[in-house]
Design a protein around this motif. Sequence first.
Motif, PDB file in Angstrom:
ATOM      1  N   PRO A  57       1.068  -5.794   3.600  1.00 11.36           N
ATOM      2  CA  PRO A  57       2.437  -5.387   3.950  1.00 11.36           C
ATOM      3  C   PRO A  57       2.840  -5.802   5.372  1.00 11.36           C
ATOM      4  N   SER A  59       3.438  -8.728   8.677  1.00  9.26           N
ATOM      5  CA  SER A  59       2.498  -9.413   9.568  1.00  9.26           C
ATOM      6  C   SER A  59       1.833  -8.437  10.542  1.00  9.26           C
ATOM      7  N   THR A  60       2.596  -7.470  11.024  1.00 10.40           N
ATOM      8  CA  THR A  60       2.023  -6.528  11.977  1.00 10.40           C
ATOM      9  C   THR A  60       0.843  -5.794  11.356  1.00 10.40           C
ATOM     10  N   PHE A  61       1.065  -5.308  10.130  1.00 17.92           N
ATOM     11  CA  PHE A  61       0.017  -4.539   9.474  1.00 17.92           C
ATOM     12  C   PHE A  61      -1.130  -5.455   9.055  1.00 17.92           C
ATOM     13  N   ARG A  63      -2.181  -8.150  10.522  1.00 13.43           N
ATOM     14  CA  ARG A  63      -3.004  -8.428  11.699  1.00 13.43           C
ATOM     15  C   ARG A  63      -3.852  -7.223  12.060  1.00 13.43           C
ATOM     16  N   GLY A  64      -3.258  -6.045  11.945  1.00 15.23           N
ATOM     17  CA  GLY A  64      -4.003  -4.822  12.249  1.00 15.23           C
ATOM     18  C   GLY A  64      -5.171  -4.631  11.293  1.00 15.23           C
ATOM     19  N   PHE A  65      -4.929  -4.864  10.011  1.00 19.37           N
ATOM     20  CA  PHE A  65      -5.982  -4.677   9.004  1.00 19.37           C
ATOM     21  C   PHE A  65      -7.114  -5.666   9.251  1.00 19.37           C
ATOM     22  N   ARG A  67      -7.911  -7.121  12.008  1.00 26.15           N
ATOM     23  CA  ARG A  67      -8.639  -6.757  13.224  1.00 26.15           C
ATOM     24  C   ARG A  67      -9.603  -5.603  12.941  1.00 26.15           C
ATOM     25  N   ASN A  68      -9.116  -4.598  12.197  1.00 23.65           N
ATOM     26  CA  ASN A  68      -9.978  -3.455  11.874  1.00 23.65           C
ATOM     27  C   ASN A  68     -11.202  -3.905  11.073  1.00 23.65           C
ATOM     28  N   ALA A  91       3.333 -14.285  15.191  1.00 22.54           N
ATOM     29  CA  ALA A  91       3.790 -12.897  15.283  1.00 22.54           C
ATOM     30  C   ALA A  91       4.397 -12.646  16.649  1.00 22.54           C
ATOM     31  N   VAL A  92       5.669 -12.831  16.726  1.00 17.57           N
ATOM     32  CA  VAL A  92       6.375 -12.540  17.967  1.00 17.57           C
ATOM     33  C   VAL A  92       7.325 -11.398  17.668  1.00 17.57           C
TER      34      VAL A  92
END
Lengths: 323, 347
Positions: A57, A59-61, A63-65, A67-68, A91-92
């Motif tokens: 869901p 790009s922000t999420f 990237r977060g996933f 990274r986690n 991702a800007v």
Amino acid sequence: MSEQIQEAAQTAAENLWAQLRAAREARGLSLGQVSDQLKLTVRQLEAIERGDLSALPGSTFARGFVRNYARFLGLDADVFLRAGESSEAPAVAELPEQMITPSLGRMPSPGNPRYSALPIAALVLVLAVVLGAGWHYGWLEAREETALLKASQEEVSVPVVEASPAASEPLAESSVPAPQLEASAPASVVAAVVSVVQSAPQPVMPAAQSIPLATPSAVQSVPVRVTQSAPAAIAPAASGPAVGGLPRMTLSFEGDSWVEVRDASGQIVFSRLNQAGGLQEVQGQAPFDLVIGNAGKVKLSWKGRPVDLAPLIRGDVARVKLQ
Amino acid sequence: MFGLLRSYFSNDLAIDLGTANTLIYVRGKGIVLDEPSVVAIRTEGGPNAKKTIQAVGHSAKQMLGKTPGNITAIRPMKDGVIADFTVTEQMLKQFIKKVHDSRLFSPSPRIIICVPCGSTQVERRAIRESALGAGASQVYLIEEPMAAAIGADLPVADATGSMVVDVGGGTTEVGVISLGGMVYAGSVRVGGDKFDEAIVNYIRRNYGMLIGETTAESIKKTIGSAFPGSEVKEMEVKGRNLAEGIPRSFTISSNEILEALTDPLNSIVSAVKIGLEQTPPELGADIAERGMVLTGGGALLRDLDRLLMEETGLPVIVAEDPLTCVVRGSGLALEKMDKLGSIFASE
């Protein structure tokens, strides 16, 4: 050639994401166990291992996933994030141009009543009519004149030197020297007033004419003579001698009237309220500018001929230029 | 037309006036200032007795707890709001002076400033007034969760729920955002400062040692963690022994710090849980799918995301560069402030 490069790049990318799976299997963890830890669904974890970030869901999420997950497996998250960036738009952080869709209209609110255009238009129309009528009938000008009248009365009260009835005779005969007159009246205000003599209601001498006083300091060389007479002195005053053949102007008043006379240089010759039944005579260099209040009750004659003021009257005031 | 003209000459500012740090974003330039919210004030005696500002920001923070009698190092913000109005105004003025070159004819800047969503009307008015006093021509307020969400690049404008947890120096803000507005906003006055306080109290109780807040902060940053991890770290700390009255050094482990932080962390967890309870179910489903985003300096506390994951059972991600999320979000709002009415807060 380019196909080969593309293929190589694709395999490299696949290998990269396969590292995640390899690292997980090396630790002996199933997708379910990782899902328990990271609270991600198995479907999301599979998508990450495939490198299919579009299944996550946003790009922000995503990237977060990633990274986690990488951190959980003890891998360098940045490598995967960079790979993810190349496959997606960078991702800007950017705010959408329109935060919410533009509103379709305004809701009327009780605190802010909507003004209808009709009453405003009506108001403007009424105002225009009133202004137009005022202009046509000269209400506005009349008001202007009264204002002028008041101002002028104040202005005039200083310069005019009036002789008391008792002193009028000696004054007229001995002709007070000019310097003395100058000293008693501020010269700056009445530079053009050459001589002003007011005779008593019942002058002893019919020929109580004022003699023009030569003012040394007078800037203007235009001699102006003003004679004011009371009703009883009309005849003698009217027959006063002409000074140097200059044209003569006579004003006779049937009612109270305020009159202002300016000579050729624009200086005020006199400006005052005249009593009913009075007579005012001015002799000097033409042209004269006259403003006559209550003009219906004033008779003007110029060079011996009567001037008809009736067509010049606007709202009781006549403005005349005598050549 | 006039606004366009003005934007040529004036640099509008977005300010994250935080309890711990103040950050300033200048339109078109990005973040230009990141300094601690500390002011050192010197009192001068003698015939010309007066108070002068000795230092602000980093240099003032170094003085914290080390000042002689005539200098006081003050943190004018407490719990996310102004505790000392005059000092806050002076601090803002100094910071603005650093970043906004005030030429003779340049107009005063318009300022967007963040407020905690739990702040009262009085507190918001105070923040607005202090910004006006510091030289702003106009002040717009934005609530911190909204700014944090924009800064973390969440899809705030979409019809999906996004949850953001901003753990700041003084407050923890929980916000659920959808369609450009806040659906739920909650705030607890627990943050980095409370963590430091808890560490100071723990060490005093258990070790009989007194340490300063600056030392407590460095302990938190070095070995602090929110969830029992596999790795136990240790750190040597120096403080004053209360019984002997003499400075001593001792070693403290990350597990002890975890124990010390239990109380403030529980407050944060319960604030998040209350937020989830209050969220409408449709948005809750979105949050379950995407998880919540951690921002603010508190997000840097090790394993705080793990703690929230375990407690809520939802995915938690830490935003990129969490310290600057709020000011970046305010900055993005600043760039488009003329078009975005809905994201600004009223008093």
